[in-house]
Motif scaffolding. Structure first.
Motif, PDB file in Angstrom:
ATOM      1  N   LYS A  64       3.998  -1.485  -5.853  1.00 34.56           N
ATOM      2  CA  LYS A  64       2.783  -2.165  -5.393  1.00 34.56           C
ATOM      3  C   LYS A  64       1.537  -1.348  -5.675  1.00 34.56           C
ATOM      4  O   LYS A  64       0.464  -1.667  -5.187  1.00 34.56           O
ATOM      5  N   ARG A  65       1.662  -0.304  -6.475  1.00 37.00           N
ATOM      6  CA  ARG A  65       0.514   0.546  -6.821  1.00 37.00           C
ATOM      7  C   ARG A  65      -0.018   0.114  -8.188  1.00 37.00           C
ATOM      8  O   ARG A  65       0.695   0.181  -9.193  1.00 37.00           O
ATOM      9  N   HIS A  66      -1.262  -0.317  -8.208  1.00 36.12           N
ATOM     10  CA  HIS A  66      -1.930  -0.721  -9.444  1.00 36.12           C
ATOM     11  C   HIS A  66      -2.968   0.339  -9.792  1.00 36.12           C
ATOM     12  O   HIS A  66      -3.864   0.606  -9.001  1.00 36.12           O
ATOM     13  N   VAL A  89      -7.468   2.835  -8.153  1.00 34.57           N
ATOM     14  CA  VAL A  89      -6.134   2.563  -7.611  1.00 34.57           C
ATOM     15  C   VAL A  89      -6.215   1.506  -6.529  1.00 34.57           C
ATOM     16  O   VAL A  89      -7.082   1.560  -5.654  1.00 34.57           O
ATOM     17  N   HIS A  90      -5.297   0.541  -6.616  1.00 38.22           N
ATOM     18  CA  HIS A  90      -5.172  -0.496  -5.584  1.00 38.22           C
ATOM     19  C   HIS A  90      -3.730  -0.479  -5.093  1.00 38.22           C
ATOM     20  O   HIS A  90      -2.796  -0.598  -5.881  1.00 38.22           O
ATOM     21  N   GLN A  91      -3.561  -0.310  -3.778  1.00 36.53           N
ATOM     22  CA  GLN A  91      -2.231  -0.373  -3.169  1.00 36.53           C
ATOM     23  C   GLN A  91      -2.057  -1.758  -2.575  1.00 36.53           C
ATOM     24  O   GLN A  91      -2.803  -2.156  -1.701  1.00 36.53           O
ATOM     25  N   GLY A  92      -1.078  -2.490  -3.045  1.00 42.04           N
ATOM     26  CA  GLY A  92      -0.834  -3.829  -2.520  1.00 42.04           C
ATOM     27  C   GLY A  92      -0.314  -4.735  -3.601  1.00 42.04           C
ATOM     28  O   GLY A  92      -0.298  -4.402  -4.791  1.00 42.04           O
ATOM     29  N   SER A  93       0.110  -5.906  -3.195  1.00 43.56           N
ATOM     30  CA  SER A  93       0.755  -6.808  -4.143  1.00 43.56           C
ATOM     31  C   SER A  93      -0.212  -7.743  -4.851  1.00 43.56           C
ATOM     32  O   SER A  93       0.135  -8.335  -5.855  1.00 43.56           O
ATOM     33  N   ASN A  94      -1.421  -7.879  -4.352  1.00 42.86           N
ATOM     34  CA  ASN A  94      -2.334  -8.859  -4.924  1.00 42.86           C
ATOM     35  C   ASN A  94      -3.713  -8.258  -5.179  1.00 42.86           C
ATOM     36  O   ASN A  94      -4.640  -8.483  -4.412  1.00 42.86           O
ATOM     37  N   PRO A  95      -3.886  -7.501  -6.277  1.00 42.18           N
ATOM     38  CA  PRO A  95      -5.201  -6.896  -6.522  1.00 42.18           C
ATOM     39  C   PRO A  95      -6.241  -7.954  -6.889  1.00 42.18           C
ATOM     40  O   PRO A  95      -5.928  -8.987  -7.457  1.00 42.18           O
ATOM     41  N   SER A  96      -7.472  -7.662  -6.528  1.00 43.64           N
ATOM     42  CA  SER A  96      -8.546  -8.602  -6.835  1.00 43.64           C
ATOM     43  C   SER A  96      -9.154  -8.340  -8.208  1.00 43.64           C
ATOM     44  O   SER A  96     -10.086  -9.012  -8.601  1.00 43.64           O
ATOM     45  N   TYR A  97      -8.632  -7.348  -8.924  1.00 44.51           N
ATOM     46  CA  TYR A  97      -9.153  -6.986 -10.243  1.00 44.51           C
ATOM     47  C   TYR A  97      -8.184  -7.421 -11.330  1.00 44.51           C
ATOM     48  O   TYR A  97      -6.980  -7.477 -11.113  1.00 44.51           O
ATOM     49  N   GLN A  98      -8.745  -7.676 -12.514  1.00 40.58           N
ATOM     50  CA  GLN A  98      -7.946  -8.018 -13.694  1.00 40.58           C
ATOM     51  C   GLN A  98      -8.522  -7.290 -14.898  1.00 40.58           C
ATOM     52  O   GLN A  98      -9.682  -6.881 -14.899  1.00 40.58           O
TER      53      GLN A  98
END
Length: 188
Positions: free
Chosen positions: A97-99, A115-124
């Motif tokens: 879940k680490r992006h 870094v985004h921790q979670g299943s649904n990042p708001s970035y693409q």
């Protein structure tokens, strides 16, 4: 005892915030000390006032105190000395879940990922955004719109006010119990 409990709660807020400023690069230090100090406050409410329900209620403000004291220092550092850069997300690396988003600025790729921790990042990939980077490299970079030290101060104030209210409520409860001659007979 009520005044001492109020003062201890406010001291926890100040001490853990100071620890977070001293150890601004290592979040684990203020998290551990904050958890311990918050638990001590909750246990003090339970032991001094013999009220499990008040101790349970004290956990809500403890969460505000913990989050506010841990997050205030890094966000204040980024607001004070952070360098604002407009970047584009050019790549993403996902592990569980680490992006980790690779960023491209005007001077080339940034060494540090977002870094985004979670299943649904708001970035693409392809998104443009502003980030704040620490020129000293002590604090991780953060999206500029997510840095809000004022919100962390509000969380600290809310947590401290909540603990003060709970300590005063516990003191009032103790006064009423003593007036009704019900000393330490109930443990809940």
């Amino acid at each position: 005892m009520t005044v001492l409990l109020v003062l201890f709660g406010l001291a926890v807020v100040g001490v853990n915030t100071a620890i977070a400023y001293v150890a601004v690069g290592a979040k684990v230090v203020p998290i551990v000390t904050g958890l311990l100090l918050c638990l001590v406050f909750v246990l003090a409410v339970r032991l001094l006032h013999r009220a499990a329900w008040l101790a349970f209620l004290a956990m809500g403000p403890a969460l505000f105190v913990l989050v506010g004291s841990v997050q205030l220092a890094p966000e204040a550092v980024l607001e004070a000395r952070g360098v604002r850069q407009e970047v584009t997300i050019v790549d993403v690396s996902v592990v569980g879940k680490r992006h980790a988003f690779t960023l491209q600025g005007a001077d080339g790729r940034l060494d540090e990922p977002l870094v985004h921790q979670g299943s649904n990042p708001s970035y693409q990939v392809g998104d443009r955004l502003a980030v704040l980077t620490d020129p000293d490299g002590v604090v991780e970079l953060e999206a500029a719109d997510r840095v809000d030290s004022g919100g962390m101060v509000a969380a600290l104030l809310l947590g401290g006010a909540g603990w003060t209210f709970i300590a005063l409520l516990a003191g009032w409860r103790g006064h009423v119990r003593r007036r009704n001659d019900r000393h330490d007979t109930l443990l809940i």
